[in-house]
Design a protein around this motif. Structure first.
Motif, PDB file in Angstrom:
ATOM      1  N   MET A   1       0.830  -1.287   0.050  1.00  0.00           N
ATOM      2  CA  MET A   1       0.034  -0.104   0.013  1.00  0.00           C
ATOM      3  C   MET A   1       0.759   1.402   0.007  1.00  0.00           C
ATOM      4  O   MET A   1       1.687   1.254   0.977  1.00  0.00           O
ATOM      5  CB  MET A   1      -0.836  -0.042   1.133  1.00  0.00           C
ATOM      6  CG  MET A   1      -2.076   0.926   1.154  1.00  0.00           C
ATOM      7  SD  MET A   1      -3.349   0.382   2.136  1.00  0.00           S
ATOM      8  CE  MET A   1      -4.469  -0.212   1.040  1.00  0.00           C
ATOM      9  N   LYS A   2       0.584   2.040  -0.747  1.00  0.00           N
ATOM     10  CA  LYS A   2       1.402   3.236  -1.052  1.00  0.00           C
ATOM     11  C   LYS A   2       1.126   4.366   0.127  1.00  0.00           C
ATOM     12  O   LYS A   2       0.100   4.555   0.369  1.00  0.00           O
ATOM     13  CB  LYS A   2       1.294   3.995  -2.300  1.00  0.00           C
ATOM     14  CG  LYS A   2       2.272   4.970  -2.787  1.00  0.00           C
ATOM     15  CD  LYS A   2       1.870   5.588  -4.213  1.00  0.00           C
ATOM     16  CE  LYS A   2       3.219   6.528  -4.343  1.00  0.00           C
ATOM     17  NZ  LYS A   2       2.778   7.086  -5.791  1.00  0.00           N
ATOM     18  N   LYS A   3       2.272   4.725   0.661  1.00  0.00           N
ATOM     19  CA  LYS A   3       1.878   5.596   1.784  1.00  0.00           C
ATOM     20  C   LYS A   3       2.305   7.109   1.176  1.00  0.00           C
ATOM     21  O   LYS A   3       3.663   7.412   1.336  1.00  0.00           O
ATOM     22  CB  LYS A   3       2.993   5.080   2.900  1.00  0.00           C
ATOM     23  CG  LYS A   3       2.760   3.919   3.354  1.00  0.00           C
ATOM     24  CD  LYS A   3       3.741   3.472   4.486  1.00  0.00           C
ATOM     25  CE  LYS A   3       3.348   2.224   5.211  1.00  0.00           C
ATOM     26  NZ  LYS A   3       3.675   1.069   4.335  1.00  0.00           N
ATOM     27  N   LYS A  58      -6.490  -3.644   5.830  1.00  0.00           N
ATOM     28  CA  LYS A  58      -4.872  -3.660   5.007  1.00  0.00           C
ATOM     29  C   LYS A  58      -4.269  -2.103   5.411  1.00  0.00           C
ATOM     30  O   LYS A  58      -2.900  -2.156   5.475  1.00  0.00           O
ATOM     31  CB  LYS A  58      -5.298  -3.557   3.770  1.00  0.00           C
ATOM     32  CG  LYS A  58      -5.561  -5.130   3.241  1.00  0.00           C
ATOM     33  CD  LYS A  58      -5.901  -5.367   1.629  1.00  0.00           C
ATOM     34  CE  LYS A  58      -6.397  -6.832   1.728  1.00  0.00           C
ATOM     35  NZ  LYS A  58      -6.865  -6.924  -0.086  1.00  0.00           N
ATOM     36  N   LEU A  59      -4.950  -1.073   5.362  1.00  0.00           N
ATOM     37  CA  LEU A  59      -4.242  -0.033   5.512  1.00  0.00           C
ATOM     38  C   LEU A  59      -3.848   0.354   7.049  1.00  0.00           C
ATOM     39  O   LEU A  59      -2.804   0.561   7.158  1.00  0.00           O
ATOM     40  CB  LEU A  59      -5.446   1.181   5.431  1.00  0.00           C
ATOM     41  CG  LEU A  59      -4.867   2.735   5.794  1.00  0.00           C
ATOM     42  CD1 LEU A  59      -4.230   3.306   4.615  1.00  0.00           C
ATOM     43  CD2 LEU A  59      -5.951   3.665   5.787  1.00  0.00           C
ATOM     44  N   GLU A  61      -3.145  -1.955   8.878  1.00  0.00           N
ATOM     45  CA  GLU A  61      -1.780  -3.247   9.006  1.00  0.00           C
ATOM     46  C   GLU A  61      -0.523  -2.346   8.235  1.00  0.00           C
ATOM     47  O   GLU A  61       0.572  -2.728   8.788  1.00  0.00           O
ATOM     48  CB  GLU A  61      -2.152  -4.460   8.323  1.00  0.00           C
ATOM     49  CG  GLU A  61      -1.086  -5.517   8.486  1.00  0.00           C
ATOM     50  CD  GLU A  61      -1.541  -6.804   7.650  1.00  0.00           C
ATOM     51  OE1 GLU A  61      -0.702  -7.722   8.051  1.00  0.00           O
ATOM     52  OE2 GLU A  61      -2.489  -7.043   7.053  1.00  0.00           O
ATOM     53  N   SER A  62      -0.584  -1.747   7.169  1.00  0.00           N
ATOM     54  CA  SER A  62       0.459  -1.187   6.463  1.00  0.00           C
ATOM     55  C   SER A  62       0.928  -0.264   7.303  1.00  0.00           C
ATOM     56  O   SER A  62       2.432   0.059   7.247  1.00  0.00           O
ATOM     57  CB  SER A  62      -0.123  -0.872   5.189  1.00  0.00           C
ATOM     58  OG  SER A  62      -0.755   0.498   5.269  1.00  0.00           O
ATOM     59  N   TYR A  63       0.397   0.506   8.102  1.00  0.00           N
ATOM     60  CA  TYR A  63       1.081   1.385   8.941  1.00  0.00           C
ATOM     61  C   TYR A  63       1.330   0.983  10.377  1.00  0.00           C
ATOM     62  O   TYR A  63       1.408   1.606  11.319  1.00  0.00           O
ATOM     63  CB  TYR A  63       0.044   2.752   9.337  1.00  0.00           C
ATOM     64  CG  TYR A  63      -0.044   3.555   7.936  1.00  0.00           C
ATOM     65  CD1 TYR A  63       0.942   4.254   7.549  1.00  0.00           C
ATOM     66  CD2 TYR A  63      -1.062   3.609   6.978  1.00  0.00           C
ATOM     67  CE1 TYR A  63       1.094   5.050   6.654  1.00  0.00           C
ATOM     68  CE2 TYR A  63      -1.125   4.173   5.914  1.00  0.00           C
ATOM     69  CZ  TYR A  63       0.031   5.076   5.735  1.00  0.00           C
ATOM     70  OH  TYR A  63       0.021   5.754   4.387  1.00  0.00           O
ATOM     71  N   LYS A  64       1.128  -0.422  10.627  1.00  0.00           N
ATOM     72  CA  LYS A  64       1.530  -1.188  11.699  1.00  0.00           C
ATOM     73  C   LYS A  64       0.988  -0.693  12.929  1.00  0.00           C
ATOM     74  O   LYS A  64       1.238  -0.726  14.085  1.00  0.00           O
ATOM     75  CB  LYS A  64       3.201  -1.111  12.058  1.00  0.00           C
ATOM     76  CG  LYS A  64       3.973  -1.554  11.105  1.00  0.00           C
ATOM     77  CD  LYS A  64       5.474  -1.411  11.024  1.00  0.00           C
ATOM     78  CE  LYS A  64       5.999  -1.991   9.982  1.00  0.00           C
ATOM     79  NZ  LYS A  64       7.630  -1.625  10.032  1.00  0.00           N
TER      80      LYS A  64
END
Length: 138
Positions: A1-3, A58-59, A61-64
């Protein structure tokens, strides 16, 4: 996912991650209601659509803010758990609850939440401790 962030402002960056209509509600359900599976989270009072829930998980999770693991007894199902970073959102969740209870009650039939009349720091610590103890028993 692009941040991608709109700016370097910490408030703006935070809103880019959790400022949508659903993310804090997902975190609330995980933190306070101890929901861990996709089905449990999707069964919230707010009726989040499965596709939106999937994207938000998903978002996050992508940013922990959350982690995803397989259920030991059922390798097909995932469990979502808050990370330390996600647990640190407790003060925001509590502040939103307190503000909503005080300022939105006249516009909406807000449910009474036990303990909101207690000291904020006590509420925050209790919620975090309760979640962490749930993790230890997992």
């Amino acid at each position: 996912m692009k941040k991608e962030f709109r700016s370097g402002c910490p408030i703006s960056s935070t809103l880019d991650v959790i400022g949508d209509k659903w993310s804090l509600l997902i975190i609330r359900d995980m933190l306070i209601k101890h929901k861990k599976t996709f089905k449990e989270i999707s069964d919230s009072d707010e009726s989040i659509a499965p596709s939106i829930l999937s994207a938000r998980l998903k978002l996050l999770e992508s940013y922990k803010l959350i982690s995803k693991i397989k259920i030991p007894k059922n390798k097909k199902e995932n469990i979502y758990l808050l990370t330390e970073k996600g647990i640190r959102l407790t003060p925001i969740i509590i502040e939103f609850s307190l503000w909503g209870d005080t300022n939105m009650r006249e516009f909406n039939k807000i449910k009474d939440v036990k303990g909101l009349n207690l000291d904020k720091s006590y509420i925050i610590q209790s919620v975090q401790d309760h979640y962490n103890s749930m993790l230890l028993n997992f």
